[in-house]
Design a protein around this motif. Sequence first.
Motif, PDB file in Angstrom:
ATOM      1  N   TYR A 131       0.834  -1.215   0.000  1.00  0.00           N
ATOM      2  CA  TYR A 131       0.000   0.000   0.000  1.00  0.00           C
ATOM      3  C   TYR A 131       0.863   1.257   0.000  1.00  0.00           C
ATOM      4  N   ASN A 132       1.870   1.298   0.856  1.00  0.00           N
ATOM      5  CA  ASN A 132       2.726   2.482   0.939  1.00  0.00           C
ATOM      6  C   ASN A 132       3.464   2.720  -0.375  1.00  0.00           C
ATOM      7  N   ALA A 133       3.907   1.643  -1.017  1.00  0.00           N
ATOM      8  CA  ALA A 133       4.567   1.790  -2.315  1.00  0.00           C
ATOM      9  C   ALA A 133       3.585   2.314  -3.361  1.00  0.00           C
ATOM     10  N   THR A 134       2.349   1.805  -3.322  1.00  0.00           N
ATOM     11  CA  THR A 134       1.321   2.264  -4.248  1.00  0.00           C
ATOM     12  C   THR A 134       1.007   3.738  -4.020  1.00  0.00           C
ATOM     13  N   ALA A 135       0.895   4.137  -2.756  1.00  0.00           N
ATOM     14  CA  ALA A 135       0.614   5.536  -2.443  1.00  0.00           C
ATOM     15  C   ALA A 135       1.725   6.451  -2.957  1.00  0.00           C
ATOM     16  N   ARG A 136       2.983   6.028  -2.787  1.00  0.00           N
ATOM     17  CA  ARG A 136       4.094   6.839  -3.276  1.00  0.00           C
ATOM     18  C   ARG A 136       4.124   6.880  -4.804  1.00  0.00           C
ATOM     19  N   PHE A 137       3.740   5.779  -5.435  1.00  0.00           N
ATOM     20  CA  PHE A 137       3.693   5.729  -6.893  1.00  0.00           C
ATOM     21  C   PHE A 137       2.707   6.767  -7.421  1.00  0.00           C
ATOM     22  N   PHE A 138       1.500   6.766  -6.877  1.00  0.00           N
ATOM     23  CA  PHE A 138       0.485   7.693  -7.372  1.00  0.00           C
ATOM     24  C   PHE A 138       0.741   9.128  -6.900  1.00  0.00           C
ATOM     25  N   ASN A 139       1.373   9.279  -5.772  1.00  0.00           N
ATOM     26  CA  ASN A 139       1.755  10.625  -5.355  1.00  0.00           C
ATOM     27  C   ASN A 139       2.771  11.212  -6.328  1.00  0.00           C
ATOM     28  N   TYR A 140       3.698  10.360  -6.777  1.00  0.00           N
ATOM     29  CA  TYR A 140       4.675  10.795  -7.778  1.00  0.00           C
ATOM     30  C   TYR A 140       3.959  11.212  -9.065  1.00  0.00           C
ATOM     31  N   LEU A 141       2.978  10.391  -9.491  1.00  0.00           N
ATOM     32  CA  LEU A 141       2.242  10.716 -10.713  1.00  0.00           C
ATOM     33  C   LEU A 141       1.457  12.016 -10.547  1.00  0.00           C
ATOM     34  N   LYS A 142       0.865  12.212  -9.366  1.00  0.00           N
ATOM     35  CA  LYS A 142       0.098  13.431  -9.135  1.00  0.00           C
ATOM     36  C   LYS A 142       1.002  14.656  -9.189  1.00  0.00           C
ATOM     37  N   ILE A 143       2.151  14.573  -8.537  1.00  0.00           N
ATOM     38  CA  ILE A 143       3.075  15.708  -8.543  1.00  0.00           C
ATOM     39  C   ILE A 143       3.658  15.909  -9.935  1.00  0.00           C
ATOM     40  N   GLN A 144       3.880  14.810 -10.653  1.00  0.00           N
ATOM     41  CA  GLN A 144       4.372  14.914 -12.025  1.00  0.00           C
ATOM     42  C   GLN A 144       3.333  15.611 -12.912  1.00  0.00           C
ATOM     43  N   THR A 145       2.058  15.280 -12.689  1.00  0.00           N
ATOM     44  CA  THR A 145       0.980  15.939 -13.424  1.00  0.00           C
ATOM     45  C   THR A 145       0.933  17.423 -13.081  1.00  0.00           C
ATOM     46  N   ASN A 146       1.121  17.714 -11.812  1.00  0.00           N
ATOM     47  CA  ASN A 146       1.152  19.109 -11.371  1.00  0.00           C
ATOM     48  C   ASN A 146       2.320  19.854 -12.019  1.00  0.00           C
ATOM     49  N   TYR A 147       3.449  19.190 -12.124  1.00  0.00           N
ATOM     50  CA  TYR A 147       4.626  19.800 -12.747  1.00  0.00           C
ATOM     51  C   TYR A 147       4.367  20.080 -14.227  1.00  0.00           C
ATOM     52  N   THR A 148       3.775  19.106 -14.925  1.00  0.00           N
ATOM     53  CA  THR A 148       3.447  19.299 -16.341  1.00  0.00           C
ATOM     54  C   THR A 148       2.446  20.428 -16.521  1.00  0.00           C
ATOM     55  N   LEU A 149       1.465  20.478 -15.644  1.00  0.00           N
ATOM     56  CA  LEU A 149       0.472  21.542 -15.703  1.00  0.00           C
ATOM     57  C   LEU A 149       1.109  22.904 -15.433  1.00  0.00           C
ATOM     58  N   ALA A 150       2.074  22.950 -14.515  1.00  0.00           N
ATOM     59  CA  ALA A 150       2.757  24.208 -14.212  1.00  0.00           C
ATOM     60  C   ALA A 150       3.556  24.694 -15.415  1.00  0.00           C
ATOM     61  N   ILE A 151       4.192  23.772 -16.146  1.00  0.00           N
ATOM     62  CA  ILE A 151       4.934  24.148 -17.362  1.00  0.00           C
ATOM     63  C   ILE A 151       3.974  24.726 -18.397  1.00  0.00           C
ATOM     64  N   SER A 152       2.823  24.058 -18.554  1.00  0.00           N
ATOM     65  CA  SER A 152       1.825  24.523 -19.523  1.00  0.00           C
ATOM     66  C   SER A 152       1.285  25.896 -19.134  1.00  0.00           C
ATOM     67  N   ASN A 153       1.017  26.081 -17.843  1.00  0.00           N
ATOM     68  CA  ASN A 153       0.490  27.374 -17.397  1.00  0.00           C
ATOM     69  C   ASN A 153       1.503  28.497 -17.599  1.00  0.00           C
ATOM     70  N   LEU A 154       2.785  28.185 -17.347  1.00  0.00           N
ATOM     71  CA  LEU A 154       3.820  29.201 -17.571  1.00  0.00           C
ATOM     72  C   LEU A 154       3.914  29.564 -19.048  1.00  0.00           C
ATOM     73  N   SER A 155       3.839  28.550 -19.896  1.00  0.00           N
ATOM     74  CA  SER A 155       3.886  28.817 -21.338  1.00  0.00           C
ATOM     75  C   SER A 155       2.698  29.664 -21.778  1.00  0.00           C
ATOM     76  N   ASN A 156       1.509  29.321 -21.267  1.00  0.00           N
ATOM     77  CA  ASN A 156       0.321  30.108 -21.623  1.00  0.00           C
ATOM     78  C   ASN A 156       0.416  31.529 -21.082  1.00  0.00           C
ATOM     79  N   SER A 157       0.942  31.659 -19.866  1.00  0.00           N
ATOM     80  CA  SER A 157       1.071  32.992 -19.289  1.00  0.00           C
ATOM     81  C   SER A 157       2.036  33.853 -20.093  1.00  0.00           C
TER      82      SER A 157
END
Length: 477
Positions: free
Chosen positions: A187-213
């Motif tokens: 469970y803990n490994a799974t939680a860290r896996f999806f937390n990584y994906l969530k933060i990675q998604t946030n990072y990608t979204l931040a790049i997109s928002n900066l480009s749009n800005s």
Amino acid sequence: MRGKFIIGLHFFVLLFSTAHADGQDTLRISLSLRNVVDMAISQSSAVKYVQNQDVNYYWRWKNHQTRFRPQLTLSGNLPDFENQTKPIVQPDGSIIFNQVTQLETSAQLSLSQPIPQLGAYVYAASGLVRLQDFNNSTIGFSGVPVSVGITQPLFAYNWMKWSRLTEPLVYEEAQKRFIESIEEISYNATARFFNYLKIQTNYTLAISNLSNSRDNLKIAEVKRELGSISENDFSRIQLSVFNAQKALNNARIDLKNADYELKKYIGLNQNKFIDLIIPLDMFLWEVDPDIALRESLDNRKETPQFERRLIQADRDLVRAKREAGVGATLSMSYGVSNSADYFGGVYENPEKQQNVSLYLSMPIMDWGRSESKVKLAESQRELVLYDVVQDRQDFERGVVVQVEQFNMIRTQIATAEAADKVAEEGYKIALKKFQNGEISITDLNISLPHQKQARWHTCYKPPAPSTSGFHAHTLPP
């Protein structure tokens, strides 16, 4: 052993590809959710601790078993030399101090066997003593060629009986705890896996928002030259670029921390680069609450734990009552003994040797200590009975709640996906309208938080560790 066998079932397969960075070869690894879980339960520090704990309980169980098996013991003095002045009692009762110089060598071989049902010990022994007197230049032998006996406590607390009731439950509890710990690591490994994906998604979204800005700032600069945008709106657009850059910096730090935490937990070298494979083929199923409850009662450590606690409460009450009453120990032995001037003479025509003793202990006046001890044990037993009933009810209710939460995940994911699509389309429309001059920067900024919130909720969040007793290794490849 059992623990190694279970861990061995989870050997993982990794996909390796080589990349070049800064003139040095680095290893880039693609990891699926299954790979991450298998690495966590095969090489992480958490699983090593669980394995060592399991080994500890294994040897505790083995030690318990050996306590009720026959014990063959060889003991003796090899040698016992004495050279000193000692008081010697004479035939008439007087005492004379003489210099004694002697060498005593002894050996005894004994075989003992406990009887758990009675709390008694039976034994058979054979012993021999050699005594050499240097002052008189004599050598003598004495011994017990054979002797059998029994030691039987009467009216006493029989620890053997209660140990045979509790220790199997302790070992069963440890085995189930080991399996649960493996599931918790998964469970803990799974939680860290999806937390990584969530933060990675946030990072990608931040790049997109900066480009749009930045694109919006370029458009705003053109409008400013044409005089079609106010200084206030232009300042807000500039501020949105700075905020987007700040959000990207924070997202980059969060991504590094998530990368570190994931590698640390699964025991992966921090110098390696990882690419997480998004599990797009995940599936969820309905869990029947009745089946989950039945499986939990069969597989969770709480079931033997509840039984053990009740037995221990009865044990403590019995011990208090036994220790408060009359205590007696009966010892009996029968054998033959002899002494001679030479070794073989000890075994020629030995004499009978018999012994019977009864040791008694009875409290006469203890100022209520024994009675209060029994009352305390009775009170503690009642508390344990109450606690076990409450804990069992909480346990069963917890299983039902977990099942209900699990069964709602599918609906939550579907709702989050729909919300993400709506929010993303809304932001695209708002961005296009802003670039066309149809809405202000304020309206555009209002749509951005909704997009972020919908995107974050779309990321899968695993439920808490399973309390149903099901094994959680039903992950996609």
